[in-house]
Design an enzyme around this catalytic site. Structure first.
Site, PDB file in Angstrom:
ATOM      1  N   HIS A 208       0.819  -1.229   0.000  1.00 29.37           N
ATOM      2  CA  HIS A 208       0.000   0.000   0.000  1.00 29.37           C
ATOM      3  C   HIS A 208       0.847   1.271   0.000  1.00 29.37           C
ATOM      4  O   HIS A 208       0.311   2.364  -0.194  1.00 29.37           O
ATOM      5  CB  HIS A 208      -0.943   0.015   1.211  1.00 29.37           C
ATOM      6  CG  HIS A 208      -1.970  -1.064   1.192  1.00 29.37           C
ATOM      7  ND1 HIS A 208      -2.887  -1.200   0.169  1.00 29.37           N
ATOM      8  CD2 HIS A 208      -2.226  -2.085   2.052  1.00 29.37           C
ATOM      9  CE1 HIS A 208      -3.653  -2.248   0.400  1.00 29.37           C
ATOM     10  NE2 HIS A 208      -3.275  -2.816   1.534  1.00 29.37           N
TER      11      HIS A 208
ATOM     12  N   ASP B 241      -2.130 -10.598  -2.370  1.00 24.93           N
ATOM     13  CA  ASP B 241      -2.736 -10.147  -1.113  1.00 24.93           C
ATOM     14  C   ASP B 241      -4.219  -9.868  -1.386  1.00 24.93           C
ATOM     15  O   ASP B 241      -4.594  -9.523  -2.509  1.00 24.93           O
ATOM     16  CB  ASP B 241      -2.030  -8.872  -0.631  1.00 24.93           C
ATOM     17  CG  ASP B 241      -2.505  -8.396   0.734  1.00 24.93           C
ATOM     18  OD1 ASP B 241      -1.889  -8.773   1.736  1.00 24.93           O
ATOM     19  OD2 ASP B 241      -3.519  -7.658   0.784  1.00 24.93           O
TER      20      ASP B 241
ATOM     21  N   HIS C  54      -5.950  -7.386  -0.544  1.00 24.81           N
ATOM     22  CA  HIS C  54      -6.200  -5.981  -0.893  1.00 24.81           C
ATOM     23  C   HIS C  54      -5.447  -5.591  -2.167  1.00 24.81           C
ATOM     24  O   HIS C  54      -4.384  -6.132  -2.462  1.00 24.81           O
ATOM     25  CB  HIS C  54      -5.724  -5.068   0.241  1.00 24.81           C
ATOM     26  CG  HIS C  54      -6.372  -5.331   1.558  1.00 24.81           C
ATOM     27  ND1 HIS C  54      -5.827  -6.192   2.494  1.00 24.81           N
ATOM     28  CD2 HIS C  54      -7.525  -4.855   2.095  1.00 24.81           C
ATOM     29  CE1 HIS C  54      -6.619  -6.227   3.562  1.00 24.81           C
ATOM     30  NE2 HIS C  54      -7.660  -5.444   3.345  1.00 24.81           N
TER      31      HIS C  54
ATOM     32  N   ASP D  63      -4.579 -12.871   3.627  1.00 24.77           N
ATOM     33  CA  ASP D  63      -5.866 -12.310   4.069  1.00 24.77           C
ATOM     34  C   ASP D  63      -6.999 -12.728   3.136  1.00 24.77           C
ATOM     35  O   ASP D  63      -8.150 -12.329   3.324  1.00 24.77           O
ATOM     36  CB  ASP D  63      -5.805 -10.790   4.269  1.00 24.77           C
ATOM     37  CG  ASP D  63      -4.841 -10.074   3.345  1.00 24.77           C
ATOM     38  OD1 ASP D  63      -4.337 -10.708   2.403  1.00 24.77           O
ATOM     39  OD2 ASP D  63      -4.613  -8.870   3.572  1.00 24.77           O
TER      40      ASP D  63
END
Ligand code: SP5
Ligand code: ZN
Length: 370
Positions: A170, A206, A208, A295
């Site tokens: 991120h 991931d 996200h 995740d």
């Protein structure tokens, strides 16, 4: 498979994060990396070594010097201001529309603000990203872990794994966020392009969207970014990650986003992975950087996919079947009891070793993990 790990991550010992105004127990905690390390040690096939120091230059090749300065100084600066808190979390961020109607030149000329809260907002994306005394050291060590894995692969290892913590995807050129401070995968990918003069691909699995990695390589044709993730229409980081984001300029066509619905199970996930892998196979290059997150797991406390431990083995197998050398770097994954089994399964799959779940984990076997 060789594994690179540094205990420096332990000092990034966050306890709480702030989500929609509520203070909740932190998700991105030291136990995550320790769970993975312990499972890989128990396997016996993953020798662990320390990273070598690479200094600041490879970080500055990807990040704004102001961000590096902020991360290095923020904790001391907050202390000097007598900000008597266990962590530094911003509450005010420069929303892009604050500057609506003002020229790009005027915007670029706005000076960095000086107080600890304002600076944390200026360099940050969100409130779920606490900074503590040990954050800078841990973030730098995570970069060293990633660069050491890149060195191993450049030196002839077919694949190696970096147990990066904090994660990185991120973090954009001038922005930390989403539990990330420096973009470990982007720094490694950039270093690989410089060392090999070849194109490099990044596969981000991931849960996200890796908004930071996408942003860093948005206009670059020498790094292909492919990401499978939760649709940003419902999930963080909300404002990037849609399928129509394909890159611009020389990077046009070198960005592939595959957003997925809530409840995604093993088979549709594997179909999406095959799409991403096909795009990578279509572009030249020898080395693949994997941003590896768990995740996507069925029990993850912040995700909504339904993947099983067994499918991670198959994901690792299919990814390795591309035939590229693999720089595998840890990103997210917050269901702590399963993290070791999930990482072990993926990495064994990538090495061509059988799944053979460890019986003691209690997670990941025969559908008990849904
Ligand atoms: C590296 C990584 O995985 N970063 C993720 C950052 C996510 N930050 C936003 C967290 C929002 C949590 N929402 C909780 C919903 C619980 N049902
Ligand atoms: Zn994530």
């Amino acid at each position: 498979m060789r594994v690179v790990y540094s205990p420096a991550h332990l000092a990034h010992d966050v306890v709480t994060e702030t989500v929609m105004g509520a203070v909740i127990p932190a998700n991105e905690v030291p136990e995550r990396a320790e769970r993975i390390r312990t499972a890989l040690e128990a396997d016996g096939g993953f020798p662990i070594e320390a990273p070598t120091e690479h200094g600041t230059d490879p970080i500055l090749a990807v990040h704004d010097p102001g961000l590096v300065r902020f991360i290095d100084e923020a904790w001391q600066a907050a202390r000097a201001q007598s900000l008597d808190r266990p962590n530094l979390i911003a509450d005010t961020f420069p929303n892009v529309r604050m500057f609506e109607g003002m020229s790009p030149e005027f915007q670029a000329g706005r000076p960095e603000t000086h107080g600890a809260a304002g600076r944390a907002g200026w360099w940050g994306l969100d409130t779920a990203n606490p900074l503590v005394a040990g954050t800078a050291g841990a973030a730098r060590a995570a970069v060293d872990v990633a660069l050491t894995v890149a060195d191993l692969v450049l030196g002839g290892e077919h694949a190696a794994y970096g147990l990066c913590r904090p994660p990185g995807h991120h973090a954009a050129r001038s922005m930390a966020g989403g539990y990330c401070f420096f973009n470990n995968a982007a720094i490694a990918a950039h270093a690989l392009t410089r060392a090999s003069a070849e194109r490099v691909a990044i596969l981000d699995v991931d849960y996200h969207h890796g908004n930071g990695t996408q942003q860093i390589f948005w206009r670059r044709g020498d790094v292909l970014y492919v990401s499978l993730h939760a649709d940003p229409d419902r999930q963080y980081p909300y404002f990037l990650g849609r399928a129509d984001e394909t890159g611009e300029g020389e990077g046009s066509g070198a960005n592939l986003n595959i957003p997925l619905p809530a409840g995604t199970t093993d088979d549709p996930y594997l179909a999406a992975l095959d799409r991403g892998l096909a795009a990578i196979a279509d572009t030249p290059g020898e080395v693949l950087v994997v941003s590896l997150g768990f995740d996507t797991y069925g029990h993850d406390p912040i995700g909504d996919f339904a993947l099983t431990t067994a499918v991670y083995h198959e994901c690792g197998r299919r990814t390795a079947a591309l035939g590229r050398r693999l720089v595998i770097l840890q990103e997210g994954g917050y269901h702590r009891p399963s993290l070791g089994a999930n990482a072990r399964a993926w990495l064994r799959g990538a090495e061509g070793r059988p799944y053979e779940p460890l019986p003691a984990t209690g997670f990941g076997e025969r559908g008990s993990d849904r």
